[in-house]
Design an enzyme around this catalytic site. Structure first.
Site, PDB file in Angstrom:
ATOM      1  N   GLU A 118     -17.988  22.244 -16.885  1.00 41.05           N
ATOM      2  CA  GLU A 118     -18.358  20.873 -17.284  1.00 41.05           C
ATOM      3  C   GLU A 118     -17.565  19.833 -16.494  1.00 41.05           C
ATOM      4  O   GLU A 118     -18.092  18.791 -16.090  1.00 41.05           O
ATOM      5  CB  GLU A 118     -18.127  20.689 -18.787  1.00 41.05           C
ATOM      6  CG  GLU A 118     -19.118  21.460 -19.632  1.00 41.05           C
ATOM      7  CD  GLU A 118     -18.755  21.419 -21.110  1.00 41.05           C
ATOM      8  OE1 GLU A 118     -19.523  20.855 -21.894  1.00 41.05           O
ATOM      9  OE2 GLU A 118     -17.693  21.952 -21.472  1.00 41.05           O
ATOM     10  N   ASN A 140      -2.848  -2.074  13.097  1.00 40.20           N
ATOM     11  CA  ASN A 140      -4.298  -1.859  13.003  1.00 40.20           C
ATOM     12  C   ASN A 140      -4.749  -0.592  13.722  1.00 40.20           C
ATOM     13  O   ASN A 140      -5.516   0.202  13.172  1.00 40.20           O
ATOM     14  CB  ASN A 140      -5.051  -3.073  13.560  1.00 40.20           C
ATOM     15  CG  ASN A 140      -4.737  -4.345  12.779  1.00 40.20           C
ATOM     16  OD1 ASN A 140      -4.084  -4.281  11.736  1.00 40.20           O
ATOM     17  ND2 ASN A 140      -5.197  -5.487  13.266  1.00 40.20           N
ATOM     18  N   ASN A 143     -16.027  27.184 -25.027  1.00 41.86           N
ATOM     19  CA  ASN A 143     -16.728  26.151 -24.252  1.00 41.86           C
ATOM     20  C   ASN A 143     -16.510  26.296 -22.745  1.00 41.86           C
ATOM     21  O   ASN A 143     -15.397  26.587 -22.311  1.00 41.86           O
ATOM     22  CB  ASN A 143     -16.249  24.766 -24.690  1.00 41.86           C
ATOM     23  CG  ASN A 143     -16.526  24.522 -26.156  1.00 41.86           C
ATOM     24  OD1 ASN A 143     -17.534  24.991 -26.687  1.00 41.86           O
ATOM     25  ND2 ASN A 143     -15.627  23.809 -26.817  1.00 41.86           N
ATOM     26  N   SER A 191     -12.523  25.406 -29.293  1.00 44.44           N
ATOM     27  CA  SER A 191     -12.640  24.083 -29.891  1.00 44.44           C
ATOM     28  C   SER A 191     -11.474  23.898 -30.852  1.00 44.44           C
ATOM     29  O   SER A 191     -10.970  24.865 -31.425  1.00 44.44           O
ATOM     30  CB  SER A 191     -13.968  23.999 -30.636  1.00 44.44           C
ATOM     31  OG  SER A 191     -13.865  23.085 -31.698  1.00 44.44           O
ATOM     32  N   GLN A 205      -7.833  -1.719   3.854  1.00 44.72           N
ATOM     33  CA  GLN A 205      -6.787  -0.984   3.146  1.00 44.72           C
ATOM     34  C   GLN A 205      -7.365  -0.259   1.922  1.00 44.72           C
ATOM     35  O   GLN A 205      -6.783   0.704   1.431  1.00 44.72           O
ATOM     36  CB  GLN A 205      -5.683  -1.966   2.726  1.00 44.72           C
ATOM     37  CG  GLN A 205      -4.511  -1.339   2.033  1.00 44.72           C
ATOM     38  CD  GLN A 205      -3.320  -2.285   1.995  1.00 44.72           C
ATOM     39  OE1 GLN A 205      -2.778  -2.662   3.032  1.00 44.72           O
ATOM     40  NE2 GLN A 205      -2.921  -2.702   0.801  1.00 44.72           N
ATOM     41  N   SER A 242       0.822  -1.210   0.000  1.00 50.71           N
ATOM     42  CA  SER A 242       0.000   0.000   0.000  1.00 50.71           C
ATOM     43  C   SER A 242       0.858   1.263   0.000  1.00 50.71           C
ATOM     44  O   SER A 242       0.347   2.372   0.012  1.00 50.71           O
ATOM     45  CB  SER A 242      -0.926   0.006   1.215  1.00 50.71           C
ATOM     46  OG  SER A 242      -0.170  -0.184   2.401  1.00 50.71           O
ATOM     47  N   THR A 249     -39.086  27.613 -13.027  1.00 48.31           N
ATOM     48  CA  THR A 249     -39.439  26.290 -12.517  1.00 48.31           C
ATOM     49  C   THR A 249     -39.702  25.444 -13.753  1.00 48.31           C
ATOM     50  O   THR A 249     -40.201  25.967 -14.760  1.00 48.31           O
ATOM     51  CB  THR A 249     -40.692  26.299 -11.619  1.00 48.31           C
ATOM     52  OG1 THR A 249     -41.797  26.755 -12.393  1.00 48.31           O
ATOM     53  CG2 THR A 249     -40.528  27.203 -10.403  1.00 48.31           C
ATOM     54  N   HIS A 250     -39.324  24.182 -13.701  1.00 51.95           N
ATOM     55  CA  HIS A 250     -39.404  23.302 -14.876  1.00 51.95           C
ATOM     56  C   HIS A 250     -38.622  23.894 -16.055  1.00 51.95           C
ATOM     57  O   HIS A 250     -38.942  23.619 -17.218  1.00 51.95           O
ATOM     58  CB  HIS A 250     -40.854  23.051 -15.301  1.00 51.95           C
ATOM     59  CG  HIS A 250     -41.768  22.706 -14.166  1.00 51.95           C
ATOM     60  ND1 HIS A 250     -42.020  21.412 -13.782  1.00 51.95           N
ATOM     61  CD2 HIS A 250     -42.446  23.496 -13.310  1.00 51.95           C
ATOM     62  CE1 HIS A 250     -42.843  21.415 -12.732  1.00 51.95           C
ATOM     63  NE2 HIS A 250     -43.104  22.682 -12.422  1.00 51.95           N
ATOM     64  N   LYS A 291     -16.015  28.777 -31.159  1.00 48.57           N
ATOM     65  CA  LYS A 291     -16.484  28.243 -29.878  1.00 48.57           C
ATOM     66  C   LYS A 291     -15.735  28.747 -28.660  1.00 48.57           C
ATOM     67  O   LYS A 291     -14.542  29.011 -28.700  1.00 48.57           O
ATOM     68  CB  LYS A 291     -16.385  26.714 -29.907  1.00 48.57           C
ATOM     69  CG  LYS A 291     -17.259  26.091 -30.972  1.00 48.57           C
ATOM     70  CD  LYS A 291     -18.581  25.664 -30.439  1.00 48.57           C
ATOM     71  CE  LYS A 291     -18.404  24.365 -29.690  1.00 48.57           C
ATOM     72  NZ  LYS A 291     -19.655  23.886 -29.165  1.00 48.57           N
ATOM     73  N   TYR A 315     -10.354  -6.059  12.612  1.00 49.36           N
ATOM     74  CA  TYR A 315      -9.661  -5.596  11.420  1.00 49.36           C
ATOM     75  C   TYR A 315      -9.637  -6.666  10.329  1.00 49.36           C
ATOM     76  O   TYR A 315      -9.459  -7.849  10.594  1.00 49.36           O
ATOM     77  CB  TYR A 315      -8.211  -5.183  11.761  1.00 49.36           C
ATOM     78  CG  TYR A 315      -7.459  -4.725  10.522  1.00 49.36           C
ATOM     79  CD1 TYR A 315      -7.546  -3.413  10.092  1.00 49.36           C
ATOM     80  CD2 TYR A 315      -6.730  -5.630   9.738  1.00 49.36           C
ATOM     81  CE1 TYR A 315      -6.913  -2.995   8.929  1.00 49.36           C
ATOM     82  CE2 TYR A 315      -6.095  -5.222   8.581  1.00 49.36           C
ATOM     83  CZ  TYR A 315      -6.196  -3.903   8.177  1.00 49.36           C
ATOM     84  OH  TYR A 315      -5.583  -3.498   7.023  1.00 49.36           O
TER      85      TYR A 315
HETATM   86  N1  ARG Z   1      -1.928  -1.208   5.140  1.00 46.84           N
HETATM   87  C1  ARG Z   1      -2.872  -1.597   6.123  1.00 46.84           C
HETATM   88  C2  ARG Z   1      -4.154  -0.796   5.941  1.00 46.84           C
HETATM   89  O1  ARG Z   1      -4.100   0.134   5.208  1.00 46.84           O
HETATM   90  C3  ARG Z   1      -2.301  -1.351   7.487  1.00 46.84           C
HETATM   91  C4  ARG Z   1      -2.779  -2.281   8.529  1.00 46.84           C
HETATM   92  C5  ARG Z   1      -2.297  -3.647   8.229  1.00 46.84           C
HETATM   93  N2  ARG Z   1      -2.582  -4.568   9.293  1.00 46.84           N
HETATM   94  C6  ARG Z   1      -2.482  -5.853   9.154  1.00 46.84           C
HETATM   95  N3  ARG Z   1      -2.785  -6.585  10.168  1.00 46.84           N
HETATM   96  N4  ARG Z   1      -2.165  -6.422   8.032  1.00 46.84           N
HETATM   97  O2  ARG Z   1      -5.191  -1.079   6.495  1.00 46.84           O
END
Ligand code: ARG
Length: 440
Positions: free
Chosen positions: A274, A94, A269, A261, A306, A7, A139-140, A267, A301
């Site tokens: 948007e 965690n 735009n 454009s 993640q 991560s 309205t509408h 144009k 957990y």
């Molecule tokens: N990368 C994990 C998350 O974002 C961190 C916690 C991971 N804990 C574990 N027991 N694997 O939630």
């Protein structure tokens, strides 16, 4: 599998909060007698050195170490030796990640509130500039009754005010410290969680360790509120887009908010509006995504959690960008006051005034509504505009019409609506004054 698990590419965004949480945890461990004073000093100086590396962008991130927590721990050990390994006593990734996410979210929500205030200021400034500008209210998407442009703009101020309120409400529920919950059952060390919370700037403490490590309600809260904000921005964006068309010709955006454009030289735009309108999709998508991720997760957990990060980070970035663009865009708007005025003088939109006029003369509203409906239809069939009719014409529809019917105008219609929250100039001016007060 290791890169699928990793991560780091996105949770490195939490570096600062992770180190902040670790410093507070080290102090708590020292208070609990797990670290000596000198050990604490050494750990804090190592963590401070890491903060410097992070802010200078020369922290040696290592993808193979999976996440931000392992990266920082490994670096600490590199910098101060095996003592760095004591920092993780009594905690888990965690409760660590739950803490990081809450610290990040508190800052993010505060940033969004500031951005909404700036957007509100842009609206109020435009409203004040256009306090005398009349346009047809719709309205509408059909012309309905004359209103003040300032009143129209201030409607968006109200939406933003509710959004700020929602964010403040989110903040209250984010502001609970999960640290000390460890993996799921609570830490076995003698940690003073009250002091720890104070150290980290949390107002409250979570009271169930299982819930604390798995609660991501606050992420959904933020994403829901963000969806609402984007939805509100998309409504204004839509009106700017419509009003920029030749068919309306009500408004011109600043050049930097439009693009030409590649093929049609004429144009101009409204691309920025948007894009803001379009980004409702990814933000509400993030909301649904997180809800589905959380659905049916058993306590406590689970690694599914993640998946909370990338959507939330994207939501915050998208909101921040959209709010800042919309503030600039609103400030840049130049309204075609003449065109709005002309359209609001189209006699048919004064029909309600005629009906009210007859009511004032004693005709029941249901009857006056019918009389005026026929009168309007007849004049339209004959190619006449209501405002060009003479008294004799009115008299044919109802004997209750008198000379003073000829005084009905967009301005008189607007000024008649002086009820609290109505479109009369006095009312709108009052709202603007109050809005400025609320913003301070
Ligand atoms: N990368 C994990 C998350 O974002 C961190 C916690 C991971 N804990 C574990 N027991 N694997 O939630």
């Amino acid at each position: 599998p290791s890169s699928f698990l990793a991560s780091l590419s996105f949770d490195k965004k939490l570096s600062y909060y992770d180190v902040t949480g670790s410093k507070a945890w080290a102090r708590a461990l020292e208070r609990a007698g797990v670290l000596s004073e000198t050990e604490l000093k050494s750990i804090l100086s190592g963590l401070d050195a890491i903060l410097v590396e992070i802010s200078k962008e020369d922290f040696p991130f290592r993808e193979e170490l999976e996440d931000i927590h392992f990266n920082i721990e490994r670096r600490l050990i590199e910098l101060i030796g095996p003592l760095g390994g004591k920092l993780h006593s009594g905690r888990s990734r965690n409760d660590q990640i739950a803490t990081d996410m809450r610290l990040y979210s508190k800052d993010a929500v505060s940033t969004l509130i500031d951005a909404l205030r700036k957007y509100q200021l842009a609206l109020v400034n435009q409203a004040e500039k256009n306090l005398h500008t009349i346009l047809p209210g719709y309205t509408h998407l059909q012309r309905a009754q004359p209103i003040l442009l300032a009143h129209h703009l201030m409607a968006y101020f109200e939406m933003a005010d509710r959004d700020i309120n929602r964010l403040q409400d989110c903040f209250k529920r984010i502001d609970f410290m999960p640290l000390g919950s460890a993996a799921l059952a609570g830490t076995a060390y003698n940690i003073d969680r009250e002091l720890l919370a104070k150290d980290l700037g949390f107002s409250n403490i979570t009271l169930n360790s299982l819930d604390a490590v798995s609660d991501r309600d606050f992420v959904v809260d933020i994403e829901y509120t963000a969806s609402m904000i984007m939805l509100h921005l998309s409504r204004l964006a839509e009106e700017i887009i419509l009003w920029s068309s030749v068919e309306f010709s009500y408004v011109k955006s600043g050049d930097e908010y439009t693009s030409g454009s590649s093929i049609m030289p004429q144009k101009n735009n409204p691309d920025i509006a948007e894009l803001i309108r379009g980004k409702v999709g990814r933000v509400s998508g993030a909301l649904i995504g997180t809800i589905v991720t959380l659905k049916a997760l058993p306590l406590a957990y689970n690694r599914d959690l993640q998946e909370d990060k990338e959507p939330l980070f994207d939501v915050i970035k998208t909101l921040d960008g959209s709010l800042s663009m919309m503030s600039g865009l609103v400030t840049s708007l130049e309204f075609n006051v003449q065109k709005m005025k002309e359209n609001s003088e189209d006699g048919a939109i004064l029909a309600t005034e005629l009906a009210d006029y007859l009511v004032n003369k004693g005709v029941p509203f249901r009857d006056s509504h019918g009389i005026v409906r026929e009168l309007v239809q007849k004049s339209l069939d004959e190619g006449l505009d209501l405002k060009d009719l003479d008294l004799a014409y009115y008299k044919e529809s109802s004997e209750y019409f008198d000379d003073d019917v000829l005084e009905i105008s967009a301005k008189s219609a607007r000024d008649a609506r002086s009820v609290l929250g109505g479109t009369s100039e006095n009312q709108v001016q009052q709202r603007i004054i109050e809005a400025r007060r609320r913003m301070n």
